[in-house]
Write a protein that holds these residues in place. Structure first.
Motif, PDB file in Angstrom:
ATOM      1  N   ARG A  15       0.831  -1.208   0.000  1.00  0.00           N
ATOM      2  CA  ARG A  15       0.000   0.000   0.000  1.00  0.00           C
ATOM      3  C   ARG A  15       0.863   1.254   0.000  1.00  0.00           C
ATOM      4  NH1 ARG A  15      -3.892   0.423   4.973  1.00  0.00           N
ATOM      5  NH2 ARG A  15      -4.737  -1.434   3.951  1.00  0.00           N
ATOM      6  N   GLY A  16       1.924   1.274   0.813  1.00  0.00           N
ATOM      7  CA  GLY A  16       2.805   2.442   0.839  1.00  0.00           C
ATOM      8  C   GLY A  16       3.559   2.648  -0.461  1.00  0.00           C
ATOM      9  N   ILE A  17       4.042   1.528  -1.061  1.00  0.00           N
ATOM     10  CA  ILE A  17       4.767   1.642  -2.331  1.00  0.00           C
ATOM     11  C   ILE A  17       3.854   2.165  -3.429  1.00  0.00           C
ATOM     12  CG2 ILE A  17       5.896   0.286  -4.128  1.00  0.00           C
ATOM     13  CD1 ILE A  17       6.949  -1.533  -1.894  1.00  0.00           C
ATOM     14  N   ARG A  18       2.663   1.627  -3.508  1.00  0.00           N
ATOM     15  CA  ARG A  18       1.736   2.094  -4.537  1.00  0.00           C
ATOM     16  C   ARG A  18       1.316   3.537  -4.307  1.00  0.00           C
ATOM     17  NH1 ARG A  18      -2.410  -3.051  -5.178  1.00  0.00           N
ATOM     18  NH2 ARG A  18      -0.943  -4.455  -6.244  1.00  0.00           N
ATOM     19  N   ALA A  19       1.126   3.881  -3.036  1.00  0.00           N
ATOM     20  CA  ALA A  19       0.747   5.274  -2.755  1.00  0.00           C
ATOM     21  C   ALA A  19       1.849   6.228  -3.203  1.00  0.00           C
ATOM     22  CB  ALA A  19       0.469   5.440  -1.258  1.00  0.00           C
ATOM     23  N   GLY A  20       3.111   5.877  -2.909  1.00  0.00           N
ATOM     24  CA  GLY A  20       4.207   6.730  -3.356  1.00  0.00           C
ATOM     25  C   GLY A  20       4.305   6.803  -4.864  1.00  0.00           C
ATOM     26  N   GLY A  21       4.183   5.647  -5.544  1.00  0.00           N
ATOM     27  CA  GLY A  21       4.235   5.655  -7.007  1.00  0.00           C
ATOM     28  C   GLY A  21       3.082   6.416  -7.623  1.00  0.00           C
ATOM     29  N   LEU A  22       1.892   6.273  -7.055  1.00  0.00           N
ATOM     30  CA  LEU A  22       0.739   7.001  -7.604  1.00  0.00           C
ATOM     31  C   LEU A  22       0.863   8.503  -7.384  1.00  0.00           C
ATOM     32  CD1 LEU A  22      -2.160   4.583  -6.594  1.00  0.00           C
ATOM     33  CD2 LEU A  22      -1.339   5.073  -8.908  1.00  0.00           C
ATOM     34  N   VAL A  23       1.454   8.918  -6.258  1.00  0.00           N
ATOM     35  CA  VAL A  23       1.670  10.359  -6.043  1.00  0.00           C
ATOM     36  C   VAL A  23       2.606  10.908  -7.113  1.00  0.00           C
ATOM     37  CG1 VAL A  23       2.738  12.031  -4.496  1.00  0.00           C
ATOM     38  CG2 VAL A  23       1.159  10.333  -3.584  1.00  0.00           C
ATOM     39  N   ILE A  24       3.696  10.186  -7.394  1.00  0.00           N
ATOM     40  CA  ILE A  24       4.620  10.623  -8.443  1.00  0.00           C
ATOM     41  C   ILE A  24       3.922  10.641  -9.792  1.00  0.00           C
ATOM     42  CG2 ILE A  24       6.753  10.044  -9.661  1.00  0.00           C
ATOM     43  CD1 ILE A  24       7.801   8.840  -7.075  1.00  0.00           C
ATOM     44  N   LEU A  25       3.141   9.611 -10.070  1.00  0.00           N
ATOM     45  CA  LEU A  25       2.476   9.507 -11.366  1.00  0.00           C
ATOM     46  C   LEU A  25       1.439  10.604 -11.555  1.00  0.00           C
ATOM     47  CD1 LEU A  25       2.214   7.933 -13.958  1.00  0.00           C
ATOM     48  CD2 LEU A  25       0.641   6.359 -12.813  1.00  0.00           C
ATOM     49  N   LEU A  59      -7.775   7.714 -17.669  1.00  0.00           N
ATOM     50  CA  LEU A  59      -8.676   6.655 -17.201  1.00  0.00           C
ATOM     51  C   LEU A  59      -7.892   5.527 -16.508  1.00  0.00           C
ATOM     52  CD1 LEU A  59     -11.147   6.351 -20.229  1.00  0.00           C
ATOM     53  CD2 LEU A  59     -11.547   7.435 -18.011  1.00  0.00           C
ATOM     54  N   ILE A  60      -6.755   5.151 -17.088  1.00  0.00           N
ATOM     55  CA  ILE A  60      -5.938   4.107 -16.468  1.00  0.00           C
ATOM     56  C   ILE A  60      -5.419   4.573 -15.107  1.00  0.00           C
ATOM     57  CG2 ILE A  60      -3.822   2.757 -16.711  1.00  0.00           C
ATOM     58  CD1 ILE A  60      -4.251   2.844 -19.728  1.00  0.00           C
ATOM     59  N   LEU A  61      -5.024   5.835 -15.033  1.00  0.00           N
ATOM     60  CA  LEU A  61      -4.539   6.371 -13.764  1.00  0.00           C
ATOM     61  C   LEU A  61      -5.637   6.376 -12.714  1.00  0.00           C
ATOM     62  CD1 LEU A  61      -2.405   7.742 -12.040  1.00  0.00           C
ATOM     63  CD2 LEU A  61      -3.039   9.929 -13.092  1.00  0.00           C
ATOM     64  N   GLY A  62      -6.839   6.787 -13.102  1.00  0.00           N
ATOM     65  CA  GLY A  62      -7.954   6.791 -12.151  1.00  0.00           C
ATOM     66  C   GLY A  62      -8.283   5.397 -11.656  1.00  0.00           C
ATOM     67  N   GLY A  63      -8.292   4.411 -12.575  1.00  0.00           N
ATOM     68  CA  GLY A  63      -8.540   3.036 -12.147  1.00  0.00           C
ATOM     69  C   GLY A  63      -7.454   2.511 -11.226  1.00  0.00           C
ATOM     70  N   SER A  64      -6.196   2.876 -11.504  1.00  0.00           N
ATOM     71  CA  SER A  64      -5.097   2.428 -10.642  1.00  0.00           C
ATOM     72  C   SER A  64      -5.209   3.027  -9.248  1.00  0.00           C
ATOM     73  CB  SER A  64      -3.760   2.804 -11.265  1.00  0.00           C
ATOM     74  OG  SER A  64      -3.609   2.193 -12.535  1.00  0.00           O
ATOM     75  N   VAL A  65      -5.640   4.272  -9.161  1.00  0.00           N
ATOM     76  CA  VAL A  65      -5.812   4.911  -7.853  1.00  0.00           C
ATOM     77  C   VAL A  65      -6.909   4.211  -7.062  1.00  0.00           C
ATOM     78  CG1 VAL A  65      -6.509   7.033  -6.693  1.00  0.00           C
ATOM     79  CG2 VAL A  65      -4.907   7.139  -8.605  1.00  0.00           C
ATOM     80  N   VAL A  66      -8.021   3.899  -7.731  1.00  0.00           N
ATOM     81  CA  VAL A  66      -9.141   3.275  -7.033  1.00  0.00           C
ATOM     82  C   VAL A  66      -8.800   1.842  -6.605  1.00  0.00           C
ATOM     83  CG1 VAL A  66     -11.519   2.471  -7.297  1.00  0.00           C
ATOM     84  CG2 VAL A  66     -10.848   4.704  -8.184  1.00  0.00           C
ATOM     85  N   LEU A  67      -8.106   1.101  -7.457  1.00  0.00           N
ATOM     86  CA  LEU A  67      -7.854  -0.322  -7.200  1.00  0.00           C
ATOM     87  C   LEU A  67      -6.593  -0.589  -6.397  1.00  0.00           C
ATOM     88  CD1 LEU A  67      -8.732  -1.731 -10.742  1.00  0.00           C
ATOM     89  CD2 LEU A  67     -10.177  -1.722  -8.705  1.00  0.00           C
ATOM     90  N   GLY A  68      -5.673   0.388  -6.349  1.00  0.00           N
ATOM     91  CA  GLY A  68      -4.374   0.099  -5.770  1.00  0.00           C
ATOM     92  C   GLY A  68      -4.120   0.620  -4.383  1.00  0.00           C
ATOM     93  N   LEU A  69      -4.928   1.527  -3.893  1.00  0.00           N
ATOM     94  CA  LEU A  69      -4.624   2.148  -2.607  1.00  0.00           C
ATOM     95  C   LEU A  69      -4.918   1.253  -1.414  1.00  0.00           C
ATOM     96  CD1 LEU A  69      -5.702   5.879  -3.029  1.00  0.00           C
ATOM     97  CD2 LEU A  69      -3.406   4.910  -2.988  1.00  0.00           C
ATOM     98  N   ASP A  70      -5.711   0.195  -1.585  1.00  0.00           N
ATOM     99  CA  ASP A  70      -6.020  -0.677  -0.441  1.00  0.00           C
ATOM    100  C   ASP A  70      -4.934  -1.708  -0.182  1.00  0.00           C
ATOM    101  OD1 ASP A  70      -6.405  -2.188  -2.677  1.00  0.00           O
ATOM    102  OD2 ASP A  70      -8.323  -3.043  -2.056  1.00  0.00           O
ATOM    103  N   PRO A  75      -6.702  -6.593  -9.453  1.00  0.00           N
ATOM    104  CA  PRO A  75      -7.710  -7.522  -9.984  1.00  0.00           C
ATOM    105  C   PRO A  75      -7.186  -8.262 -11.209  1.00  0.00           C
ATOM    106  CG  PRO A  75      -8.693  -5.376  -9.499  1.00  0.00           C
ATOM    107  CD  PRO A  75      -7.213  -5.215  -9.342  1.00  0.00           C
ATOM    108  N   ARG A  76      -7.688  -9.435 -11.384  1.00  0.00           N
ATOM    109  CA  ARG A  76      -7.225 -10.266 -12.497  1.00  0.00           C
ATOM    110  C   ARG A  76      -7.537  -9.590 -13.831  1.00  0.00           C
ATOM    111  NH1 ARG A  76      -8.793 -16.670 -13.376  1.00  0.00           N
ATOM    112  NH2 ARG A  76      -7.368 -17.039 -15.153  1.00  0.00           N
ATOM    113  N   GLY A  77      -6.533  -9.463 -14.673  1.00  0.00           N
ATOM    114  CA  GLY A  77      -6.702  -8.860 -15.994  1.00  0.00           C
ATOM    115  C   GLY A  77      -6.467  -7.370 -16.039  1.00  0.00           C
ATOM    116  N   TRP A  78      -6.374  -6.724 -14.855  1.00  0.00           N
ATOM    117  CA  TRP A  78      -6.213  -5.275 -14.866  1.00  0.00           C
ATOM    118  C   TRP A  78      -4.827  -4.859 -15.353  1.00  0.00           C
ATOM    119  CZ3 TRP A  78      -8.185  -0.710 -15.200  1.00  0.00           C
ATOM    120  CH2 TRP A  78      -7.454   0.420 -14.818  1.00  0.00           C
ATOM    121  N   VAL A  79      -3.790  -5.512 -14.862  1.00  0.00           N
ATOM    122  CA  VAL A  79      -2.424  -5.130 -15.227  1.00  0.00           C
ATOM    123  C   VAL A  79      -2.170  -5.312 -16.721  1.00  0.00           C
ATOM    124  CG1 VAL A  79       0.019  -5.655 -14.873  1.00  0.00           C
ATOM    125  CG2 VAL A  79      -1.510  -5.531 -12.910  1.00  0.00           C
ATOM    126  N   PRO A  80      -2.516  -6.459 -17.341  1.00  0.00           N
ATOM    127  CA  PRO A  80      -2.295  -6.557 -18.796  1.00  0.00           C
ATOM    128  C   PRO A  80      -3.063  -5.516 -19.589  1.00  0.00           C
ATOM    129  CG  PRO A  80      -2.657  -8.720 -17.857  1.00  0.00           C
ATOM    130  CD  PRO A  80      -2.972  -7.731 -16.790  1.00  0.00           C
TER     131      PRO A  80
END
Length: 399
Positions: A15-25, A59-70, A75-80
């Motif tokens: 959660r912390g790693i994704r939060a940091g990466g999403l802030v940069i992104l 749109l991809i950034l918004g989905g990553s924020v919603v799905l990645g902060l927890d 989710p399966r298929g999201w990354v590809p």
């Protein structure tokens, strides 16, 4: 427990790693890519293509924020799907950039931004996976550049320096994220070791407390008897002394049996007391009815104490019954002796009944169970017990 600790630590770290990466992104997406897009609209051959690509990345950034902060797995298929959309958007934008602006201009904002999308989506997989995607993205970008124009040596060196610096920095972030996530295994192992130490300390303290309590009980009953025998104040030929010795021997054997791993503790402790009586020449029959129950230790002691006292006073024969049915547990014994000095129950709710008939004595201890205990998962001891019977009348029968 240790595995739960590891999963919890991994989730918090992720959660912390994704939060940091999403802030940069998000910062680069709004603070760097958007000004580059708006400032280069006049330079693009078809401006709607970079605009559409920026919208797709949004749109991809918004989905990553919603799905990645927890901190949960993607989710399966999201990354590809997200990587494919990022790759397509970056290539489409790059195809509209003038050749002399590749890598070095803000007009080519899609290259660096796609790399940070890779770090956010694949950073937990390590630098090799992230580097593979970044390398493929770089190869396609260079191919697009070479199909349009071959840059000069100085311009090419500047482009290479800019592309490699961005890619190496992003791979370094991915490598650090992977190392941090891998540390959760060591942390979980340390927590498991700490938990084992705490458990051992708690068990040792409990064992020490039980041993002190048992020694206190022995000091109150066995020690005076041994002292009297050693000093000669007690006569071993006296029936009362022999009965007292038999009673204390049965209690000691029950005390040892309390720590055994068995499927039916009550019957196992009763068998240990029967063995003492058989060694004294008494033929004992044991009958057991009902399913095994794991009763509390104080309750088992209170049920067995009167029966043990009567069994120690038995002459030639004795019959022991253990009945468990409904909401009651009854332990009884019929012996060919007339003893009426039985110990008082040590637990509330224990009822002791004695019946004299001719030359026999019936002693029964019963209690009512308000809540049925669960069955123990401990294995049932073999029959007969491990200790042998040495008395001539030491045969045991069951009905």
């Amino acid at each position: 427990m240790g595995e739960d600790f590891r999963q919890l630590i991994t989730r918090h770290q992720l959660r912390g790693i994704r939060a940091g990466g999403l802030v940069i992104l998000v910062t680069l997406h709004i603070g760097s890519a958007l000004p580059g897009l708006l400032g280069g609209l006049g330079e693009y051959r078809y401006p709607w293509i970079p605009l559409a690509a920026y919208g797709l990345l949004t749109l991809i950034l918004g989905g990553s924020v919603v799905l990645g902060l927890d901190g949960r797995p993607w989710p399966r298929g999201w990354v590809p799907c997200a990587l494919a959309g990022t790759f397509v958007a970056s290539v489409a934008t790059t195809s509209q950039v003038p050749p002399d602006h590749y890598f070095v201009s803000s007009f080519h904002w899609s290259y660096s931004l796609a790399g940070w999308f890779t770090v956010v989506l694949l950073g937990h997989r390590g630098p090799l996976v992230s580097g593979a995607f970044l390398g493929a993205h770089l190869a396609v970008t260079v191919a697009l550049l070479l199909t349009v124009e071959v840059p000069s040596r100085s311009v090419g060196a500047s482009m290479a320096l800019s592309a490699l610096s961005a890619g190496c920095f992003q791979m370094t972030i991915a490598a650090g994220a992977k190392l941090l996530l891998d540390s959760s295994a060591a942390i979980g192992q340390a927590l498991r070791a700490q938990e084992r130490v705490r458990t051992r300390i708690a068990v040792a303290r409990q064992i020490q407390t039980d041993q002190r309590r048992r020694y206190a009980e022995l000091n109150a009953t066995v020690l005076p008897l041994l002292t009297g025998l050693a000093s000669g104040s007690l006569d071993p030929e006296d029936d009362e002394v022999r009965h007292a010795c038999a009673l204390e021997a049965a209690r000691l054997r029950r005390l040892f049996a309390e720590s055994d791993c068995t499927f039916d503790p009550l019957v196992h402790e009763m068998r240990a007391c029967i063995d003492v009586a058989e060694r004294n020449g008494t033929t004992v029959q044991l009958a057991v009815r009902g399913d095994p129950l794991e009763l509390p230790l104080p309750l088992r002691r209170a049920l067995l104490d009167p029966v043990i006292a009567a069994l120690a006073a038995a002459g030639q024969t004795a019959r022991v019954t253990v009945v468990r049915g409904g909401d009651q547990v009854r332990v009884g014994v019929v012996v060919d002796a007339l003893r009426d000095r039985l110990p008082e129950p040590k637990a509330n709710g224990i009822r002791v009944r004695t019946v004299h008939a001719e030359d026999r004595l019936l002693v029964e201890a019963a209690c009512r169970i308000t809540a049925r205990p669960e069955l123990s998962d401990r294995p049932e001891p073999p029959w007969p017990p491990a200790w042998p019977s040495w008395s001539p009348a030491g045969r045991r029968s069951r009905t």
